[in-house]
Design an enzyme around this catalytic site. Structure first.
Site, PDB file in Angstrom:
ATOM      1  N   ASN A 193       2.831   4.998   9.833  1.00  0.00           N
ATOM      2  CA  ASN A 193       4.237   4.825   9.515  1.00  0.00           C
ATOM      3  C   ASN A 193       5.030   6.091   9.820  1.00  0.00           C
ATOM      4  O   ASN A 193       6.093   6.343   9.239  1.00  0.00           O
ATOM      5  CB  ASN A 193       4.423   4.387   8.062  1.00  0.00           C
ATOM      6  CG  ASN A 193       4.224   2.885   7.901  1.00  0.00           C
ATOM      7  OD1 ASN A 193       4.301   2.139   8.885  1.00  0.00           O
ATOM      8  ND2 ASN A 193       3.986   2.440   6.677  1.00  0.00           N
ATOM      9  N   HIS A 222       9.330   6.809  -0.607  1.00  0.00           N
ATOM     10  CA  HIS A 222       9.058   5.973   0.573  1.00  0.00           C
ATOM     11  C   HIS A 222       8.053   4.870   0.228  1.00  0.00           C
ATOM     12  O   HIS A 222       8.162   3.764   0.661  1.00  0.00           O
ATOM     13  CB  HIS A 222       8.498   6.869   1.694  1.00  0.00           C
ATOM     14  CG  HIS A 222       8.184   6.136   2.958  1.00  0.00           C
ATOM     15  ND1 HIS A 222       7.115   5.276   3.072  1.00  0.00           N
ATOM     16  CD2 HIS A 222       8.783   6.136   4.182  1.00  0.00           C
ATOM     17  CE1 HIS A 222       7.081   4.771   4.315  1.00  0.00           C
ATOM     18  NE2 HIS A 222       8.089   5.282   4.994  1.00  0.00           N
ATOM     19  N   TRP A 223       7.072   5.211  -0.531  1.00  0.00           N
ATOM     20  CA  TRP A 223       6.024   4.349  -1.090  1.00  0.00           C
ATOM     21  C   TRP A 223       4.902   3.999  -0.107  1.00  0.00           C
ATOM     22  O   TRP A 223       3.828   3.611  -0.525  1.00  0.00           O
ATOM     23  CB  TRP A 223       6.612   3.041  -1.685  1.00  0.00           C
ATOM     24  CG  TRP A 223       5.589   2.274  -2.444  1.00  0.00           C
ATOM     25  CD1 TRP A 223       5.219   2.494  -3.732  1.00  0.00           C
ATOM     26  CD2 TRP A 223       4.745   1.239  -1.949  1.00  0.00           C
ATOM     27  NE1 TRP A 223       4.192   1.639  -4.060  1.00  0.00           N
ATOM     28  CE2 TRP A 223       3.895   0.864  -2.977  1.00  0.00           C
ATOM     29  CE3 TRP A 223       4.660   0.596  -0.717  1.00  0.00           C
ATOM     30  CZ2 TRP A 223       2.943  -0.130  -2.848  1.00  0.00           C
ATOM     31  CZ3 TRP A 223       3.697  -0.392  -0.570  1.00  0.00           C
ATOM     32  CH2 TRP A 223       2.860  -0.756  -1.633  1.00  0.00           C
ATOM     33  N   ASP A 224       5.077   4.172   1.199  1.00  0.00           N
ATOM     34  CA  ASP A 224       3.996   3.756   2.116  1.00  0.00           C
ATOM     35  C   ASP A 224       3.872   4.712   3.294  1.00  0.00           C
ATOM     36  O   ASP A 224       3.710   4.286   4.439  1.00  0.00           O
ATOM     37  CB  ASP A 224       4.255   2.321   2.619  1.00  0.00           C
ATOM     38  CG  ASP A 224       3.011   1.670   3.195  1.00  0.00           C
ATOM     39  OD1 ASP A 224       1.896   2.134   2.882  1.00  0.00           O
ATOM     40  OD2 ASP A 224       3.139   0.699   3.958  1.00  0.00           O
ATOM     41  N   LEU A 225       3.932   6.019   3.023  1.00  0.00           N
ATOM     42  CA  LEU A 225       3.915   6.973   4.133  1.00  0.00           C
ATOM     43  C   LEU A 225       2.484   7.354   4.512  1.00  0.00           C
ATOM     44  O   LEU A 225       1.925   8.330   4.033  1.00  0.00           O
ATOM     45  CB  LEU A 225       4.744   8.220   3.809  1.00  0.00           C
ATOM     46  CG  LEU A 225       5.132   9.003   5.078  1.00  0.00           C
ATOM     47  CD1 LEU A 225       6.071   8.186   5.957  1.00  0.00           C
ATOM     48  CD2 LEU A 225       5.754  10.333   4.750  1.00  0.00           C
TER      49      LEU A 225
END
Ligand SMILES: Nc1ncnc2c1ncn2[C@@H]1O[C@H](COP(=O)(O)OP(=O)(O)O)[C@@H](O)[C@H]1O
Ligand SMILES: [Mg+2]
Length: 317
Positions: free
Chosen positions: A206, A199-202
């Site tokens: 978010n 996901h890279w930005d959890l």
């Protein structure tokens, strides 16, 4: 169908684009109301309440022609968000917002409407919020990455190339050493970059409350790689609460334990890739003209390195 409510770009979003992308960002923001109006028309959407936004996207609650709620999400295409549609399709709503429509030319998406008034950050108990986030992240990163996504292998190799030229910009020798240590950890792992859909930005903002599942992830910036590279946003958010515990290393390691256990990760690898994420943030900050690291980044890297030394590779105490 057209809408009579004009699309205003929130000042904070305009400022964020101007700061991060300069003239190109300002030009995109200037064109945004027209872009949004075009999609409202093209996808037969009616506005339904005030716009939301983050640092990168404008999100308009809308009603579709069939009467169902959705959101229209507009974001300037970048290398990082290029995989959104691919990722959302592969996850297919499992633990994540559903994709209803999209436009490949502009990166505009129509998404299932979730409850924006209830982000996971509104859950007061940090431990409970972290367990929910960890459970979602475990499901997301269990999925093999499809072809065509940007790859951690390439991201890591590019970071290693940039590090020697970037590090001298840091004023504090201890910070220069720390960043070099992060780069060494990445160099050890770069040959095994992993192949999961990340996901890279959890972080907690978010994740939004949903109906078909209590909580669903939004705002992925998918890449193919090792799940250890996906932990940092859950380690450094709600940082004031980490500081308020009075024992920052312990609080960081507790979060790291919850995440690595939920994802069944090898702690050494997860440590190495988390240091890789600290390296990534450091390189971006230096590129933006910073000459010092963020204290949270230093604290997380230091806690993980000290924790690794204390615990070694053996079973946890
Ligand atoms: N599917 C959705 N349903 C309801 N609100 C949403 C949805 N997606 C995003 N939002 C709202 O818009 C905000 C910004 O969206 P997000 O995708 O996180 O973009 P950014 O990259 O700018 O953070 C969110 O914090 C949330 O308030
Ligand atoms: Mg967001």
């Amino acid at each position: 169908m057209t809408t009579s409510i004009p699309v205003d770009v929130p000042d904070a979003l305009a400022a964020s684009y101007s700061k991060s992308q300069g003239a190109a960002g300002r030009a995109w923001v200037a064109a945004l109301p027209g872009l949004a109006a075009g999609f409202l028309d093209r996808w037969a959407l009616r506005r339904d309440g005030p716009a939301r936004h983050g640092m990168a996207s404008l999100v308009l609650p809308v009603i579709r022609a069939d009467g169902t709620g959705a959101v229209l999400r507009l974001q300037r295409p970048t290398e990082e968000n290029a995989g959104v549609v691919t990722g959302l399709r592969v996850w297919n709503g499992d633990g994540v917002v559903r994709l209803l429509d999209h436009d490949p030319d502009t990166g505009t998406t129509l998404l299932e409407r979730l409850d924006a008034s209830r982000p996971l950050s509104s859950v007061p108990d940090d431990g409970e919020a972290l367990r929910i986030l960890a459970g979602l992240l475990a499901r997301l990163v269990a999925v093999p990455a499809p072809g065509g996504l940007r790859r951690l292998a390439d991201v890591a190799a590019a970071m290693l190339d940039q590090t020697p030229g970037a590090v001298p910009a840091l004023r504090d020798p201890a910070e220069r050493r720390l960043v070099r240590t992060c780069a060494s950890a990445v160099a050890e792992l770069v040959g095994e970059p992993g192949d999961r859909l990340l996901h890279w930005d959890l972080h907690y903002d978010n994740v939004l409350a949903g109906r078909r599942e209590p909580w669903l992830a939004i705002d992925p910036e998918p890449l193919a790689g090792d799940p250890g590279f996906d932990l940092l946003p859950a380690l450094d958010n709600r940082w004031e609460e980490v500081v308020a515990t009075g024992d920052v290393p312990r609080a960081v390691l507790r979060r790291f334990d919850v995440l690595t256990e939920a994802l069944a990760l090898d702690r050494r690898r997860a440590t190495g890739w988390t240091l890789g994420r600290v390296l990534q943030n450091a390189l971006w900050d230096i590129q933006d003209g910073e000459t010092a690291l963020h204290p949270a980044q230093v604290a997380i890297a230091t806690a993980l390195l000290d924790g690794q030394t204390r615990r070694g590779a053996g079973p946890r105490a």
